[in-house]
Enzyme design. Structure first.
Site, short mmCIF file in Angstrom:
data_model
loop_
_atom_site.label_atom_id
_atom_site.label_comp_id
_atom_site.label_asym_id
_atom_site.label_seq_id
_atom_site.Cartn_x
_atom_site.Cartn_y
_atom_site.Cartn_z
N TYR A 54 0.94 56.74 85.20
CA TYR A 54 2.24 56.86 84.55
C TYR A 54 3.17 55.71 84.94
O TYR A 54 3.36 55.39 86.11
CB TYR A 54 2.92 58.19 84.92
N HIS A 84 17.22 51.37 77.98
CA HIS A 84 17.96 52.33 78.81
C HIS A 84 19.38 51.89 79.12
O HIS A 84 20.12 52.62 79.78
CB HIS A 84 17.20 52.60 80.11
N ASN A 196 14.55 54.39 88.05
CA ASN A 196 14.36 55.73 88.61
C ASN A 196 15.05 55.77 89.97
O ASN A 196 15.01 54.80 90.72
CB ASN A 196 12.89 56.04 88.78
N ARG A 284 50.01 77.81 110.82
CA ARG A 284 49.25 78.50 111.86
C ARG A 284 47.73 78.30 111.71
O ARG A 284 47.00 78.25 112.71
CB ARG A 284 49.58 79.99 111.80
N GLU A 416 12.48 66.41 80.35
CA GLU A 416 13.40 66.47 81.49
C GLU A 416 14.34 67.65 81.23
O GLU A 416 15.46 67.51 80.77
CB GLU A 416 14.14 65.14 81.61
#
Length: 513
Positions: A54, A84, A196, A284, A416
């Site tokens: 891949y 991309h 990635n 406080r 995805e």
């Protein structure tokens, strides 16, 4: 330009903060080089083989079943980067771009990504010579890595897109040439290794963490001033109370407030005969709230330090096992959770600070301070609307603190199908920290005025120095004036650390990751 030598897998938060704040160049330690070369050799062999691997000799995502010929390897990787580059929105700040590049170096330097030494060398040279890609800030869902923004980073390495050099934005090819650098031609898997990963989300989160820690330190200073301004009791800060509970942040916060207020004449003036039995929670319970935020930030820091040193691309080259394996380290869920936790801490530090501001401007609660901290109320409104502004910013931060990690949407044709939303979850922290700096700056203005109204009694030595630092650029508000510049300056003094720097360093030394 100063240079840091970083060891992948061992880089610390302190080193990363120096990179971010000081703009340092970075070079990977020589010990990382053999692993980088070994993984690159394994990828080269796979690219020339017949077995589908891949991202090496196949398409990407839903297109992983398509085999790519070895002669098309460079085209495949270049097309991946260009396709991309779909980021939108304002460019990422250059200091954070530098951090993104350093994080990518650390990830590639683990020797599991298969990139050649030439890719490492180009990133190092770009950092050293100040060639920083222009990266749009929006477009990542935090899995399969920060694809779109990292593609813009990688595109600049190819001479595509835009980059900043010598203070000017220009085409990336021109920026590289001006710096004496050449674009890289990507080999097998190198484009995938560059895009990635979680480096954008992690850089956003680290920047948010660094500023949140700085604000936590500032909050201890401003809250100590506020306590003296309303003549609050220091009894709730006794060490015995906090050691009985045991939380480190709470113990440190109480100890720091005690040290900051040590020697205050104002405090000593009302130990006896004060009709009030207890102060409101915003006074406080400061150690319990701010201390819990500090503990949360420390926990987040551990997560982000691990992530900064992680190999997060896909597939990964397991050199020792002789395998190239697809996995899911690009999923930024740990970063998304970390960003949500930082957001909660920022919101809570601001929420309790805002209540202290409200306490100081309210004559019913401020123990004899004039209404809205003006010497001539009625004719003057004093800090009335500054308090309203702090309330608006507090509310905005509460909304921004809504978790992002619980959201997900399927992408890439359902390949995805669960994503982290880490990128925008971490990106919002910059806006939240800016809001918090304004809230704390307004608290510093109110608390300084409150302490000054207690004259001739004086606050402690350290807190006197804080007020003097504030007054060096923001005069006391005797009569109403145009207020926006005062608020902006007070926020700057918080954000750049000037106000905290007025305090002896040892008093805040324990408030750290």
């Amino acid at each position: 330009m100063s240079e840091l030598i970083l060891i992948p897998g061992e880089t610390t938060l302190a080193q990363l903060e120096r990179v971010w704040r000081e703009g340092l160049a970075v070079r990977l330690a020589d010990s990382a080089r053999p692993g980088i070369a070994a993984s690159a050799a394994r990828i080269e062999a796979a690219a020339n083989g017949d077995v589908p691997v891949y991202g090496v000799n196949t398409g990407f995502g839903k297109l992983a079943s398509i085999k790519i010929a070895s002669k098309d390897t460079a085209t495949l990787q270049r097309n991946l980067i260009l396709s991309h580059c779909c980021g939108v929105g304002e460019p990422v700040e250059l200091e954070t771009v530098r951090l993104i590049m350093v994080l990518k170096l650390l990830s590639l330097g683990r020797g599991a990504s298969g990139v050649r030494p030439e890719v490492i060398a180009l990133i190092e040279a770009m950092l050293a010579r100040g060639v920083l890609p222009v990266i749009p800030s929006q477009g990542s869902v935090g899995a399969s890595g920060d694809l779109a923004p990292l593609a813009h980073m990688a595109a600049a390495m190819l001479g595509e897109g835009r980059a900043s050099y010598d203070g000017c934005e220009m085409p990336a090819a021109e920026a590289l040439a001006a710096a004496g650098l050449r674009p890289v031609v990507l080999a097998a898997k190198e484009g995938l290794a560059l895009i990635n990963g979680t480096q954008v989300s992690t850089a956003f989160a680290l920047a948010g963490l660094f500023d949140a820690f700085a604000s936590a330190r500032a909050a201890l200073v401003t809250s100590s001033l506020s306590t003296d301004a309303i003549m609050g009791s220091t009894a709730p800060f006794l060490d015995e109370i906090h050691t009985l509970r045991g939380h480190r942040g709470q113990i440190v916060a109480a100890r720091t407030i005690r040290a900051l207020m040590e020697g205050s004449e104002i405090r000593e003036s009302h130990r006896i005969g004060d009709s009030r039995v207890q102060d409101p929670y915003c006074i406080r319970c400061q150690p319990q709230v701010t201390g819990a935020c500090i503990d949360l930030l420390i926990q987040v820091g551990r997560t982000l330090e691990i992530e900064a040193n992680a190999a997060t691309d896909n597939p990964l080259v397991l050199v020792g096992a002789g395998r190239i394996v697809s996995g899911g380290n690009f999923h930024a869920e740990p970063v998304a959770f970390a960003a949500d936790q930082i957001a909660l801490a920022i919101a809570e530090i601001g929420a309790i600070s805002q209540r202290r501001i409200a306490l100081m401007v309210d004559p019913a609660l401020s123990h004899d301070l004039p209404p809205f901290l003006t010497p001539d109320p009625g004719l003057n409104s004093g800090l009335m609307i500054a308090e309203v502004t702090s309330a608006a910013l507090m509310s905005e931060n509460k909304h921004l603190a809504t978790p992002c990690s619980t959201d997900s949407t399927p992408t890439s044709a359902n390949q995805e199908d669960h994503v982290s939303m880490a990128a925008h979850g971490a990106r919002r922290l910059r806006r939240m920290n800016a809001n918090l700096a304004h809230i704390l700056g307004i608290e510093a203005l109110c608390a300084s005025a409150g302490v000054e109204f207690r004259a001739p009694l004086k606050t402690s030595g350290p807190l006197q120095k804080v007020i003097a630092t504030l007054r060096a650029t923001i005069p006391a508000l005797d009569q109403d004036r145009y207020m926006a510049p005062d608020l902006a300056e007070a926020a700057r003094l918080i954000h750049d650390g000037t106000l905290v720097a007025a305090v002896p360093a040892g008093l805040l030394a324990e408030v750290t990751a």
